[in-house]
Motif scaffolding. Structure first.
Motif, PDB file in Angstrom:
ATOM      1  N   LYS A 155     -32.665   0.220 -21.998  1.00 35.74           N
ATOM      2  CA  LYS A 155     -32.521  -0.222 -23.389  1.00 35.74           C
ATOM      3  C   LYS A 155     -31.571  -1.431 -23.088  1.00 35.74           C
ATOM      4  CE  LYS A 155     -33.584   4.072 -25.984  1.00 35.74           C
ATOM      5  NZ  LYS A 155     -35.126   3.746 -26.015  1.00 35.74           N
ATOM      6  N   PRO A 156     -32.201  -2.684 -24.161  1.00 35.06           N
ATOM      7  CA  PRO A 156     -31.292  -3.803 -24.075  1.00 35.06           C
ATOM      8  C   PRO A 156     -29.828  -3.427 -24.699  1.00 35.06           C
ATOM      9  CG  PRO A 156     -33.233  -4.254 -24.678  1.00 35.06           C
ATOM     10  CD  PRO A 156     -33.306  -2.744 -24.550  1.00 35.06           C
ATOM     11  N   ILE A 157     -28.862  -4.056 -24.334  1.00 35.04           N
ATOM     12  CA  ILE A 157     -27.650  -3.658 -24.842  1.00 35.04           C
ATOM     13  C   ILE A 157     -26.775  -5.176 -25.137  1.00 35.04           C
ATOM     14  CG2 ILE A 157     -25.127  -2.827 -24.419  1.00 35.04           C
ATOM     15  CD1 ILE A 157     -26.433  -1.224 -22.187  1.00 35.04           C
ATOM     16  N   VAL A 158     -26.324  -4.979 -26.592  1.00 36.81           N
ATOM     17  CA  VAL A 158     -25.309  -6.216 -26.630  1.00 36.81           C
ATOM     18  C   VAL A 158     -24.085  -5.779 -27.475  1.00 36.81           C
ATOM     19  CG1 VAL A 158     -26.414  -6.347 -29.201  1.00 36.81           C
ATOM     20  CG2 VAL A 158     -25.118  -8.396 -28.319  1.00 36.81           C
ATOM     21  N   ILE A 159     -23.026  -6.148 -26.911  1.00 32.99           N
ATOM     22  CA  ILE A 159     -21.618  -5.829 -27.253  1.00 32.99           C
ATOM     23  C   ILE A 159     -21.425  -6.808 -28.251  1.00 32.99           C
ATOM     24  CG2 ILE A 159     -19.213  -5.975 -26.650  1.00 32.99           C
ATOM     25  CD1 ILE A 159     -19.914  -5.245 -23.779  1.00 32.99           C
ATOM     26  N   GLY A 187     -23.863   3.785 -21.108  1.00 35.36           N
ATOM     27  CA  GLY A 187     -24.289   4.113 -19.771  1.00 35.36           C
ATOM     28  C   GLY A 187     -25.739   4.758 -19.692  1.00 35.36           C
ATOM     29  N   PHE A 188     -25.826   5.620 -20.692  1.00 38.41           N
ATOM     30  CA  PHE A 188     -27.257   6.160 -21.100  1.00 38.41           C
ATOM     31  C   PHE A 188     -28.476   5.035 -21.567  1.00 38.41           C
ATOM     32  CE2 PHE A 188     -30.889   8.234 -23.445  1.00 38.41           C
ATOM     33  CZ  PHE A 188     -31.144   9.017 -22.781  1.00 38.41           C
ATOM     34  N   SER A 244     -14.861  -4.465 -22.264  1.00 35.29           N
ATOM     35  CA  SER A 244     -13.647  -3.874 -22.164  1.00 35.29           C
ATOM     36  C   SER A 244     -13.682  -2.972 -20.896  1.00 35.29           C
ATOM     37  CB  SER A 244     -13.425  -2.744 -23.267  1.00 35.29           C
ATOM     38  OG  SER A 244     -14.465  -1.762 -23.504  1.00 35.29           O
ATOM     39  N   ASN A 245     -14.776  -3.014 -20.144  1.00 32.44           N
ATOM     40  CA  ASN A 245     -14.771  -2.593 -18.861  1.00 32.44           C
ATOM     41  C   ASN A 245     -15.660  -3.136 -17.874  1.00 32.44           C
ATOM     42  OD1 ASN A 245     -17.097  -1.133 -18.422  1.00 32.44           O
ATOM     43  ND2 ASN A 245     -16.402   0.445 -19.961  1.00 32.44           N
ATOM     44  N   VAL A 246     -15.403  -2.924 -16.391  1.00 36.41           N
ATOM     45  CA  VAL A 246     -16.190  -3.867 -15.433  1.00 36.41           C
ATOM     46  C   VAL A 246     -17.647  -3.623 -15.773  1.00 36.41           C
ATOM     47  CG1 VAL A 246     -14.350  -3.448 -13.788  1.00 36.41           C
ATOM     48  CG2 VAL A 246     -16.218  -1.846 -13.710  1.00 36.41           C
ATOM     49  N   PHE A 247     -18.175  -2.570 -16.131  1.00 36.15           N
ATOM     50  CA  PHE A 247     -19.514  -2.368 -16.338  1.00 36.15           C
ATOM     51  C   PHE A 247     -20.429  -3.283 -17.542  1.00 36.15           C
ATOM     52  CE2 PHE A 247     -18.274   1.653 -14.533  1.00 36.15           C
ATOM     53  CZ  PHE A 247     -18.730   1.645 -13.527  1.00 36.15           C
ATOM     54  N   ARG A 257     -27.545  -7.475 -17.178  1.00 32.54           N
ATOM     55  CA  ARG A 257     -28.555  -7.150 -18.266  1.00 32.54           C
ATOM     56  C   ARG A 257     -27.749  -6.903 -19.720  1.00 32.54           C
ATOM     57  NH1 ARG A 257     -31.228  -2.374 -18.217  1.00 32.54           N
ATOM     58  NH2 ARG A 257     -30.140  -1.587 -16.630  1.00 32.54           N
ATOM     59  N   ILE A 258     -26.364  -7.173 -19.783  1.00 34.18           N
ATOM     60  CA  ILE A 258     -25.604  -6.858 -21.047  1.00 34.18           C
ATOM     61  C   ILE A 258     -25.276  -8.330 -21.624  1.00 34.18           C
ATOM     62  CG2 ILE A 258     -23.576  -5.908 -21.637  1.00 34.18           C
ATOM     63  CD1 ILE A 258     -23.793  -3.986 -19.196  1.00 34.18           C
ATOM     64  N   ASP A 259     -25.433  -8.261 -22.845  1.00 36.20           N
ATOM     65  CA  ASP A 259     -25.140  -9.652 -23.578  1.00 36.20           C
ATOM     66  C   ASP A 259     -23.821  -9.056 -24.404  1.00 36.20           C
ATOM     67  OD1 ASP A 259     -27.296 -11.144 -22.671  1.00 36.20           O
ATOM     68  OD2 ASP A 259     -28.582 -10.716 -24.553  1.00 36.20           O
ATOM     69  N   GLN A 260     -23.267 -10.461 -24.725  1.00 39.99           N
ATOM     70  CA  GLN A 260     -21.877 -10.133 -25.931  1.00 39.99           C
ATOM     71  C   GLN A 260     -21.898 -11.286 -26.715  1.00 39.99           C
ATOM     72  OE1 GLN A 260     -19.249 -12.400 -25.329  1.00 39.99           O
ATOM     73  NE2 GLN A 260     -17.995 -11.330 -26.980  1.00 39.99           N
ATOM     74  N   ILE A 261     -21.711 -10.962 -28.111  1.00 42.76           N
ATOM     75  CA  ILE A 261     -21.400 -11.939 -29.008  1.00 42.76           C
ATOM     76  C   ILE A 261     -20.032 -11.527 -29.654  1.00 42.76           C
ATOM     77  CG2 ILE A 261     -23.935 -12.444 -29.308  1.00 42.76           C
ATOM     78  CD1 ILE A 261     -23.628 -10.554 -31.675  1.00 42.76           C
ATOM     79  N   ASP A 262     -19.277 -12.666 -30.277  1.00 47.65           N
ATOM     80  CA  ASP A 262     -18.005 -12.411 -30.451  1.00 47.65           C
ATOM     81  C   ASP A 262     -17.843 -11.754 -32.010  1.00 47.65           C
ATOM     82  OD1 ASP A 262     -16.758 -13.826 -28.558  1.00 47.65           O
ATOM     83  OD2 ASP A 262     -17.253 -15.603 -29.085  1.00 47.65           O
ATOM     84  N   ARG A 263     -18.996 -11.984 -32.847  1.00 45.33           N
ATOM     85  CA  ARG A 263     -18.531 -11.711 -34.191  1.00 45.33           C
ATOM     86  C   ARG A 263     -19.988 -10.889 -34.773  1.00 45.33           C
ATOM     87  NH1 ARG A 263     -17.403 -16.776 -33.926  1.00 45.33           N
ATOM     88  NH2 ARG A 263     -19.128 -17.578 -35.154  1.00 45.33           N
ATOM     89  N   LEU A 264     -19.611 -10.005 -35.716  1.00 43.80           N
ATOM     90  CA  LEU A 264     -20.675  -9.310 -36.431  1.00 43.80           C
ATOM     91  C   LEU A 264     -21.901 -10.309 -37.110  1.00 43.80           C
ATOM     92  CD1 LEU A 264     -21.891  -6.698 -37.182  1.00 43.80           C
ATOM     93  CD2 LEU A 264     -20.457  -6.626 -39.262  1.00 43.80           C
ATOM     94  N   GLY A 265     -21.034 -11.312 -37.454  1.00 43.83           N
ATOM     95  CA  GLY A 265     -21.865 -12.343 -38.245  1.00 43.83           C
ATOM     96  C   GLY A 265     -23.153 -12.986 -37.738  1.00 43.83           C
TER      97      GLY A 265
END
Length: 140
Positions: free
Chosen positions: A98-102, A91-92, A107-110, A115-123
């Motif tokens: 600040k850019p954010i990538v999961i 949240g901060f 895991s929640n609505v936010f 502005r939030i990106d998501q990738i599946d794997r660490l690789g």
């Protein structure tokens, strides 16, 4: 050099350290000082538990402020469960643009905000960071 703050559960610290090592080996700077510090159980005897918590929180926020991007380590087993300080850090980072990538699962609505990106794997993380795609998130 791109600086990265890694947010993760304390219990996932070893996995976060491995992520930090991989990123450092690929030319990124890690600002997550919590990865090298002891937990709250290591607070000084002359500090109360509350004082120790306050000190740790302020350090973590300073570390986060130094980062260009927050990487949140969210394994599937935590999907739809609220645990830990990483939610505050998330949240901060969001509030301060600040850019954010999961890495893992939302895991929640936010986590579904634009502005939030998501990738599946660490690789996938190094290529994502080097591509500069995350820079589109800044201010909007």
């Amino acid at each position: 050099m791109i600086s990265i703050y890694i947010a993760a559960r304390w219990q996932d610290r070893d996995r976060a350290k491995a992520m930090a090592k991989m990123l450092t080996n690929n030319g990124f700077k890690i600002t997550s000082g919590w990865l090298g510090r002891g937990g709250l159980a290591t607070h000084h005897k002359n500090q109360t538990f509350e004082e120790a918590n306050r000190i740790v929180a302020k350090r973590d926020i300073r570390d986060l402020q130094k980062a260009d991007i927050l990487v949140a380590l969210l394994p599937k087993k935590y999907s739809k469960k609220g645990t830990g300080g990483r939610h505050f850090e998330f949240g901060f980072a969001f509030a301060t643009y600040k850019p954010i990538v999961i890495v893992g699962h939302r895991s929640n609505v936010f986590h579904y905000l634009p502005r939030i990106d998501q990738i599946d794997r660490l690789g996938q993380l190094v290529n994502y960071l080097k591509s500069g795609i995350w820079k589109k998130q800044i201010r909007g």
